[in-house]
Each structure stands twice: as C-alpha cells, then as structure tokens.
Design a protein around this motif. Structure first.
Motif, PDB file in Angstrom:
ATOM      1  N   PRO A  96       6.726  11.104   0.209  1.00  9.77           N
ATOM      2  CA  PRO A  96       5.436  11.055  -0.492  1.00  9.77           C
ATOM      3  C   PRO A  96       5.578  10.922  -2.010  1.00  9.77           C
ATOM      4  O   PRO A  96       4.807  10.201  -2.636  1.00  9.77           O
ATOM      5  CB  PRO A  96       4.766  12.373  -0.116  1.00  9.77           C
ATOM      6  CG  PRO A  96       5.600  13.032   0.894  1.00  9.77           C
ATOM      7  CD  PRO A  96       6.858  12.260   1.082  1.00  9.77           C
ATOM      8  N   VAL A  97       6.550  11.608  -2.587  1.00  8.51           N
ATOM      9  CA  VAL A  97       6.690  11.584  -4.042  1.00  8.51           C
ATOM     10  C   VAL A  97       7.040  10.179  -4.526  1.00  8.51           C
ATOM     11  O   VAL A  97       6.411   9.629  -5.430  1.00  8.51           O
ATOM     12  CB  VAL A  97       7.771  12.590  -4.502  1.00  8.51           C
ATOM     13  CG1 VAL A  97       7.994  12.492  -5.992  1.00  8.51           C
ATOM     14  CG2 VAL A  97       7.372  14.003  -4.107  1.00  8.51           C
ATOM     15  N   ALA A 110       1.465   3.206  -2.485  1.00  7.50           N
ATOM     16  CA  ALA A 110       0.761   4.268  -3.202  1.00  7.50           C
ATOM     17  C   ALA A 110      -0.285   4.916  -2.308  1.00  7.50           C
ATOM     18  O   ALA A 110      -0.481   6.134  -2.329  1.00  7.50           O
ATOM     19  CB  ALA A 110       0.110   3.711  -4.465  1.00  7.50           C
ATOM     20  N   GLU A 111      -0.944   4.076  -1.502  1.00  9.17           N
ATOM     21  CA  GLU A 111      -1.956   4.612  -0.588  1.00  9.17           C
ATOM     22  C   GLU A 111      -1.326   5.550   0.436  1.00  9.17           C
ATOM     23  O   GLU A 111      -1.884   6.604   0.759  1.00  9.17           O
ATOM     24  CB  GLU A 111      -2.648   3.444   0.133  1.00  9.17           C
ATOM     25  CG  GLU A 111      -3.618   3.904   1.186  1.00  9.17           C
ATOM     26  CD  GLU A 111      -4.253   2.741   1.938  1.00  9.17           C
ATOM     27  OE1 GLU A 111      -4.352   1.641   1.336  1.00  9.17           O
ATOM     28  OE2 GLU A 111      -4.627   2.932   3.100  1.00  9.17           O
ATOM     29  N   LEU A 135      -0.684   8.727  -1.262  1.00 11.02           N
ATOM     30  CA  LEU A 135      -1.931   9.469  -1.440  1.00 11.02           C
ATOM     31  C   LEU A 135      -2.336  10.152  -0.133  1.00 11.02           C
ATOM     32  O   LEU A 135      -2.658  11.340  -0.116  1.00 11.02           O
ATOM     33  CB  LEU A 135      -3.052   8.524  -1.879  1.00 11.02           C
ATOM     34  CG  LEU A 135      -4.417   9.215  -1.858  1.00 11.02           C
ATOM     35  CD1 LEU A 135      -4.578  10.106  -3.070  1.00 11.02           C
ATOM     36  CD2 LEU A 135      -5.542   8.231  -1.740  1.00 11.02           C
ATOM     37  N   LEU A 136      -2.315   9.390   0.971  1.00 13.15           N
ATOM     38  CA  LEU A 136      -2.706   9.956   2.259  1.00 13.15           C
ATOM     39  C   LEU A 136      -1.851  11.174   2.594  1.00 13.15           C
ATOM     40  O   LEU A 136      -2.341  12.195   3.065  1.00 13.15           O
ATOM     41  CB  LEU A 136      -2.582   8.902   3.365  1.00 13.15           C
ATOM     42  CG  LEU A 136      -3.672   7.825   3.354  1.00 13.15           C
ATOM     43  CD1 LEU A 136      -3.345   6.735   4.356  1.00 13.15           C
ATOM     44  CD2 LEU A 136      -5.030   8.437   3.663  1.00 13.15           C
ATOM     45  N   ARG A 180       0.812  -1.209   0.000  1.00 11.88           N
ATOM     46  CA  ARG A 180       0.000   0.000   0.000  1.00 11.88           C
ATOM     47  C   ARG A 180       0.845   1.258   0.000  1.00 11.88           C
ATOM     48  O   ARG A 180       0.441   2.302   0.523  1.00 11.88           O
ATOM     49  CB  ARG A 180      -0.948  -0.035   1.196  1.00 11.88           C
ATOM     50  CG  ARG A 180      -2.152  -0.907   0.864  1.00 11.88           C
ATOM     51  CD  ARG A 180      -2.823  -1.512   2.038  1.00 11.88           C
ATOM     52  NE  ARG A 180      -3.097  -0.550   3.080  1.00 11.88           N
ATOM     53  CZ  ARG A 180      -3.358  -0.916   4.334  1.00 11.88           C
ATOM     54  NH1 ARG A 180      -3.394  -2.180   4.653  1.00 11.88           N
ATOM     55  NH2 ARG A 180      -3.588  -0.009   5.238  1.00 11.88           N
ATOM     56  N   GLU A 222       3.417   1.685  -8.101  1.00 11.57           N
ATOM     57  CA  GLU A 222       2.140   1.158  -8.615  1.00 11.57           C
ATOM     58  C   GLU A 222       2.138  -0.346  -8.522  1.00 11.57           C
ATOM     59  O   GLU A 222       3.130  -0.982  -8.800  1.00 11.57           O
ATOM     60  CB  GLU A 222       1.936   1.594 -10.081  1.00 11.57           C
ATOM     61  CG  GLU A 222       1.072   2.829 -10.231  1.00 11.57           C
ATOM     62  CD  GLU A 222      -0.285   2.734  -9.532  1.00 11.57           C
ATOM     63  OE1 GLU A 222      -0.928   1.663  -9.607  1.00 11.57           O
ATOM     64  OE2 GLU A 222      -0.698   3.723  -8.906  1.00 11.57           O
ATOM     65  N   LEU A 281      -8.768   4.795  -3.079  1.00 11.88           N
ATOM     66  CA  LEU A 281      -8.575   3.606  -2.254  1.00 11.88           C
ATOM     67  C   LEU A 281      -9.619   2.570  -2.657  1.00 11.88           C
ATOM     68  O   LEU A 281     -10.812   2.803  -2.539  1.00 11.88           O
ATOM     69  CB  LEU A 281      -8.713   3.932  -0.760  1.00 11.88           C
ATOM     70  CG  LEU A 281      -7.659   4.874  -0.188  1.00 11.88           C
ATOM     71  CD1 LEU A 281      -7.674   4.802   1.335  1.00 11.88           C
ATOM     72  CD2 LEU A 281      -6.271   4.543  -0.703  1.00 11.88           C
ATOM     73  N   GLN A 302      -5.637   7.226  -8.057  1.00 12.34           N
ATOM     74  CA  GLN A 302      -5.260   7.021  -6.658  1.00 12.34           C
ATOM     75  C   GLN A 302      -6.454   7.012  -5.719  1.00 12.34           C
ATOM     76  O   GLN A 302      -6.472   7.670  -4.683  1.00 12.34           O
ATOM     77  CB  GLN A 302      -4.260   8.109  -6.187  1.00 12.34           C
ATOM     78  CG  GLN A 302      -3.014   8.217  -7.022  1.00 12.34           C
ATOM     79  CD  GLN A 302      -1.996   7.131  -6.731  1.00 12.34           C
ATOM     80  OE1 GLN A 302      -2.330   6.122  -6.139  1.00 12.34           O
ATOM     81  NE2 GLN A 302      -0.780   7.315  -7.187  1.00 12.34           N
ATOM     82  N   LEU A 332       4.045   7.830  -4.057  1.00 13.08           N
ATOM     83  CA  LEU A 332       2.972   8.007  -5.045  1.00 13.08           C
ATOM     84  C   LEU A 332       3.322   7.338  -6.370  1.00 13.08           C
ATOM     85  O   LEU A 332       2.458   6.878  -7.100  1.00 13.08           O
ATOM     86  CB  LEU A 332       2.735   9.492  -5.282  1.00 13.08           C
ATOM     87  CG  LEU A 332       1.701  10.145  -4.376  1.00 13.08           C
ATOM     88  CD1 LEU A 332       1.715  11.645  -4.566  1.00 13.08           C
ATOM     89  CD2 LEU A 332       0.314   9.597  -4.647  1.00 13.08           C
ATOM     90  N   ARG A 333       4.610   7.302  -6.681  1.00 12.90           N
ATOM     91  CA  ARG A 333       5.037   6.752  -7.960  1.00 12.90           C
ATOM     92  C   ARG A 333       4.899   5.223  -7.994  1.00 12.90           C
ATOM     93  O   ARG A 333       4.841   4.622  -9.046  1.00 12.90           O
ATOM     94  CB  ARG A 333       6.492   7.157  -8.231  1.00 12.90           C
ATOM     95  CG  ARG A 333       6.730   7.526  -9.681  1.00 12.90           C
ATOM     96  CD  ARG A 333       8.157   7.997  -9.885  1.00 12.90           C
ATOM     97  NE  ARG A 333       8.362   9.354  -9.409  1.00 12.90           N
ATOM     98  CZ  ARG A 333       9.474   9.761  -8.774  1.00 12.90           C
ATOM     99  NH1 ARG A 333      10.436   8.913  -8.524  1.00 12.90           N
ATOM    100  NH2 ARG A 333       9.597  11.014  -8.406  1.00 12.90           N
TER     101      ARG A 333
END
Lengths: 399, 225
Positions: A392-393, A304-305, A308-309, A302, A399, B95, B93, A396-397
């Motif tokens: 974070p960057v 990516a999650e 995102l958060l 998670r 996947e 969830l 993105q 986010l990348r």
C-alpha cells in the motif's frame, strides 16, 4: 462489500475509459461471434446431412450378401457363400413387428416410350418400397403386391423420367419398353431430389423378379427390412440373423442398421462442428490477450487508487475481486455483443444464401457466454493478483 | 491509545540498509493534537504509515487501543484501518470517476453498509463541511480546498479514533490551507486524535504537541501549555 456496490464500482471503472473499453470488448466479441457463426454453420450442416439421411426413415435394416472377414487360405475354397434370394426376403417377412421387406436389385437400362429413349437407373423392388422408404406416388399407385416370383410387367416412373418421356402428358396406362421388355405404367413418384449425387428422380421401378431376369442375376443385391417404430432394433437384428443362418447354414451376410449409420455419421459431423468452433476459438484467444493487456495497463495506471483502497481498509481479496470483476464484465459484455453479431450474421448468411444450412442451438449460446466469462477470469487473474499483492505504501506514492 | 515501543523500520535500497526509524518510543493519548516535523528523509512519513497500519515495523511493538497490532494478519489490519483510522493525503487521492458523495461513501461501501444509510451519512458530513452544493460534482470540478475537504469527509465518515494527515496543505494555497487546518482542528475538538505530518512550521506550531524527527529518531517532543 455488497454485490450491487461491487458491480457499480466495476462499471464506473469500465465506463471511465469508453474507447478503450469498446476496443477490448470488440476483441472478445469478434472471437465469440466467430465461434457462434462457425458452430452455427457446422450445426446447420450437421442437421442438413442428417435430415437428408433420415428422410428414408430410421427404422431400416439393410442386408447385403457376403461377410467382411479375414480368412486364411484361398478364398476359392472358403468362398462358398450363398447369395440372398427372394425366398430369403419372404422368410424375413414372418418376423414379428416387421412392416415391410424389400428385395432390391439395381441396374441401368434403356427406357423407351413414344419413340423417345433414355438410359436410366432401374430399381427392382416390391410393393413394400413406398412404406419402407417413406416415398410415395404422385399419381396412380405403386407396384401391386403380386406373387414375388411371378409378378406382372408393371412399372412406376421417377418424377424426372416421367417429364423427360411424357412431358405434361398423363403417363398412366402407357406402354413403355425397359431393356427391350414391354411394361405398363401404373404410377409416377413424387419428386425427391438428389442425395449424395444420385438423382432419385431419374429412375424407374419394376418388380424385383423381372429386374433379376433383365440383368441376368441369380440373386439380390440387398434386402431392406423396415420394422415398426418403437421396436427394439436388437431383437429384429437377432431374428434376421437366426432365420438367415438357418437358411444359409452360416453367417454369410452383413447387416447394416440405419441407426448405426446415423451414429457414425453424427459423430463425424460432431467433430466437424467442434473443429470449426475451435477455429473460432483462436480469435477468442486473441481477445483474451486483449483483456489481459488492458487489465495489466489498468492496474499500472491505477496504482494510486489501489493504494488508496488499501488505506481505506480494503482487503487484498476485495482489490482482487474488483479487478477480476472488471475483466469478467469486459469479457461478458464482449460475449453478449459477440453473440448478437454471431446470431445476426448467421441469419444474414441464411438470408443471403438460403441453400446454406444454418442453425444456432441455444446451448451453444449459453456455452459461448460461459466461455467468454471464463476467458475474462483467466485473462484477469494475473493482473488482479498483481494489484492485490501491491504494497500500500509504495502504491500510494505512485502518481 | 497509541503506544510505540522500540520501533525500527529498515529499508533495503540496493545493497544498502536505510534505518528509516531508529528505536522510536512514542505514546499518544486519545484526543491529542500532534504535529510531526523534520527534514525530508527524517522518517516522519514512515512513522505515519506505521501508525496508520499501512506499513509494518521491522521490529518493536505497536499497541493501538491496547491491542498489539504488530502480530495482526493483513485482513485484520485492513479492517482496523477502515474503522479506526482516517487518512488525509497531500494529493487528496480522490477517485476521479466518482462524485464527491461517492468518494466519501467509499469506506462505507467497503464495509458493506446499505446504500440509504451511507448516502445519508455522507450527505450530512459533506453538509457540515460546507460542500452541500457540491455533492454530485466530480473531483475535477472542485477546487483544491474543496477536494481536500471531500477527502477529510471521507477520512471521518467511519468515525475513526485517529486522523493521519500527511502534508494536508502541501498542495494548497495559503487561504484554503488555513481552511483545511481549521477544519481538522474542529474535528480534533470532537475528541478525534489528530496527527499532522508537515514541514511548514507555521502549521506545525499550531499543534498542542510537536515532535521533531531527525534521521529516524525523535529529537524533540514539546507539549504546549
């Protein structure tokens, strides 16, 4: 973030992977179940042994001749201790708050009745015995309060001896021979069972003075003093010492209180319970490794999650608590399931083997659950910190 | 409202230093509609990340609504992101385990807004985006265009000052891509600053101001009359 939202978000993460969650929970619950079950058995044994010992009461003080000391020189020179006598026992009777004093002699002798004979344990005691040891007659009366120095030849039968000699017949008033001497039966005891291999029912009780003569003894083996409940044990012990020292000129006897024995026994049994609990703790450790593994995987999956958060404005601390919360909830659920399995298992065990004493104190239940939660915290802390510290960057990348 | 002065961003890859942003000066007014274009590796995403406070410049000064954000600590940055900036990503993105409504509510959950209030706000926002029928669907039950609209709803739920969209149509077909761009332009008309990073000239040319980046520098800065 509000607490209910936090909990809901955590729960959605946990319910998203049902099988994985179930397996992780299972790992912890086996550990908790093992701890609960083993400590239940340990505690059950603890209680069982203590009750075996306290069935004679806890207000008994035993006095034995001789003092365990180390002296220089030959024992022959210093070994002039005086034996305990019936007069000593009579003197102790005058201590305030003492309910009963029983001078004891014990030995083996042949008991004969109606042509049948049986070798059995003979206890030389006095009328205070049933009161001191909480052990009463089934029929008739116990030995009467005769003059301790010249008692009548009366006997009380143990339950097993009674059935062996008389079967279903009434033994009251019957003549029997013990070690060749003639006695009259005045009563029979209730069954008591065995304790530590001694059959308490295969016995006969006769007056102390007569037992001393039978076994050719000049002195007693033991004096048992029973004091009134609620009395300070220390004061009784002090009085016993003072009186016996005055009579003997020195402390040539050993005093053992029931309380001391129970304390020692209890601490030994506590170690036993703790040891079996620790064995269960090993499987708990395996469960903790399971949680740590799952959380490490979850953080990786998670990523990516997490990115995102963070992009949505989650603080590092919020991400940390979310993942830590997941680990704790997993462990807590595992704890509850484990408690259920453990308690149920303990009850089933008790049903299958009624002789096996089992007891689950509620404090252990609370402790086990707290243990599960702290294990969740410990196991979750590294993965959660890893999640919170992510850039974070980069996150986010992923996947 | 956005003032970038002499922004440098240097990445270390192995033992090589990559100058992703090279002395970038950029000033963006409130309510502007701006597109950033350029070949891959030109630094446009890095620029967007720095504007969005996800990344910190190696050197230079960044003023967001007159506040120097280069000296802010992590928590303050997160808080500013939550309230001032809305992100729209190429891969949405969302969830997967939350419904459309719950995804949109997420920023408000982080802010600690009570459930009733945020449920209403999220429902209204999704209604205006034509997703009133899809509130309780999960992302895998939505089409690409619908997913991106949910993501836009999430980006705007906190009424941010600026929306940052990184290739918002990159994963959509032409038709839904156009819908998404039109939705973003509508939001821009309500005075939200809109910055779109794209390599699609057709989309980039719709913006009222176009920036072209090459090798970490701003090469062109065109204002449409």
């Amino acid at each position: 973030m509000n607490t209910p939202d936090f909990i809901r978000l955590t729960l959605t993460a946990i319910t998203a992977h049902r099988l994985r969650t179930a397996l992780t929970v299972l790992g912890i619950s086996i550990g908790i179940a093992a701890v609960v079950l083993l400590t239940s058995i340990g505690e059950g044994i603890h209680r069982f042994v203590l009750s075996e010992f306290t069935q004679f009461g806890t207000t008994i003080i035993g006095i034995n001749p001789g003092k365990a000391t180390t002296a220089g020189g030959s024992i022959g020179v210093f070994g002039t201790e005086r034996p305990l006598t019936i007069d000593d026992a009579l003197a102790l009777q005058r201590i305030p708050n003492v309910q009963a004093v029983v001078p004891v002699v014990q030995g083996n002798a042949e008991v004969e009745a109606k042509g049948r004979g049986r070798r059995t344990t003979v206890y030389g005691v006095t009328s205070g015995f049933p009161e001191a040891f909480r052990f009463d007659t089934a029929i008739g009366k116990f030995l009467p309060a005769d003059d301790p120095q010249a008692p009548r030849a009366l006997a009380v039968l143990g339950d097993k001896l009674r059935t062996e000699l008389f079967g279903n017949e009434n033994p009251m008033g019957q003549r029997i021979r013990i070690g060749g001497d003639r006695y009259r039966v005045v009563g029979a005891m209730q069954p008591k069972g065995q304790i530590l291999g001694f059959d308490l029912d295969d016995t006969v009780y006769i007056p102390t003075r007569r037992a001393m003569q039978m076994f050719n003894r000049e002195s007693l083996m033991e004096i048992d003093v029973m004091y009134r409940e609620g009395t300070a044990e220390k004061i009784i012990v002090k009085d016993i010492k003072r009186i016996l020292q005055a009579r003997h000129g020195k402390e040539d006897f050993t005093i053992t209180t029931q309380q001391q024995m129970l304390d020692v026994l209890s601490s030994v049994l506590n170690i036993l319970t703790f040891a079996v609990g620790a064995l269960g703790g090993i499987s708990l450790l395996v469960g903790a490794v399971g949680i740590a593994t799952i959380m490490t995987m979850a953080v990786r999956e998670r990523t990516a999650e997490i990115g995102l958060l963070r992009a949505l404005g989650a603080h590092q601390k919020q991400v940390l608590t979310l993942f830590l919360g997941e680990a704790v909830v997993l462990a807590a659920i595992g704890g509850f399931v484990g408690l259920a399995i453990g308690v149920l298992g303990a009850q089933l065990l008790h049903m299958a083997l009624p002789a096996m004493p089992v007891h689950t104190p509620w404090i252990y239940v609370v402790f086990a659950e707290a243990l599960a939660i702290s294990i969740g915290l410990l196991a979750g802390v590294l993965p959660a910190r890893h999640a919170a510290a992510m850039d974070p960057v980069t996150a986010l990348r992923a996947e | 409202m956005i003032e970038l002065q002499q922004i440098n961003r240097i990445f270390t890859v192995g033992d090589q230093q990559v100058h992703a942003l090279d002395h970038v000066d950029l000033s963006i007014q409130s309510g502007e509609y701006l597109s950033i274009m350029g070949p891959s590796g030109s630094g446009k995403s890095t620029l967007l990340n720095i504007i969005g406070l996800l990344d910190r410049p190696t050197s230079g000064t960044y003023l967001l609504e007159q506040h120097n954000v280069t000296s802010m600590n992590d928590d303050t940055l997160a808080h500013t992101r939550r309230n001032k900036i809305g992100f729209v990503f190429q891969f949405f993105q969302l969830l997967p385990r939350l419904t459309a409504l719950e995804n949109v509510e997420l920023p408000m959950v982080l802010e600690g807004i009570p459930p009733a209030e945020r449920r209403q706000a999220a429902t209204e926002t999704l209604n205006t985006m034509g997703l009133g029928e899809r509130l309780h669907h999960r992302p895998d039950q939505l089409s690409g265009g619908q997913r991106q609209r949910v993501a836009i709803a999430r980006a705007t739920i906190m009424k941010p000052a600026v929306i940052l969209a990184d290739e918002p149509t990159g994963n959509l077909d032409r038709h839904s891509g156009k819908d998404v761009i039109e939705l973003l332009e509508q939001l821009n008309k309500t005075n939200m600053t809109l910055i779109i990073v794209t390599h699609d000239p057709e989309i980039g040319l719709r913006a009222t101001r176009q920036i072209r980046m090459v090798d970490g520098r701003v090469m062109e800065d065109n204002h449409k009359r």
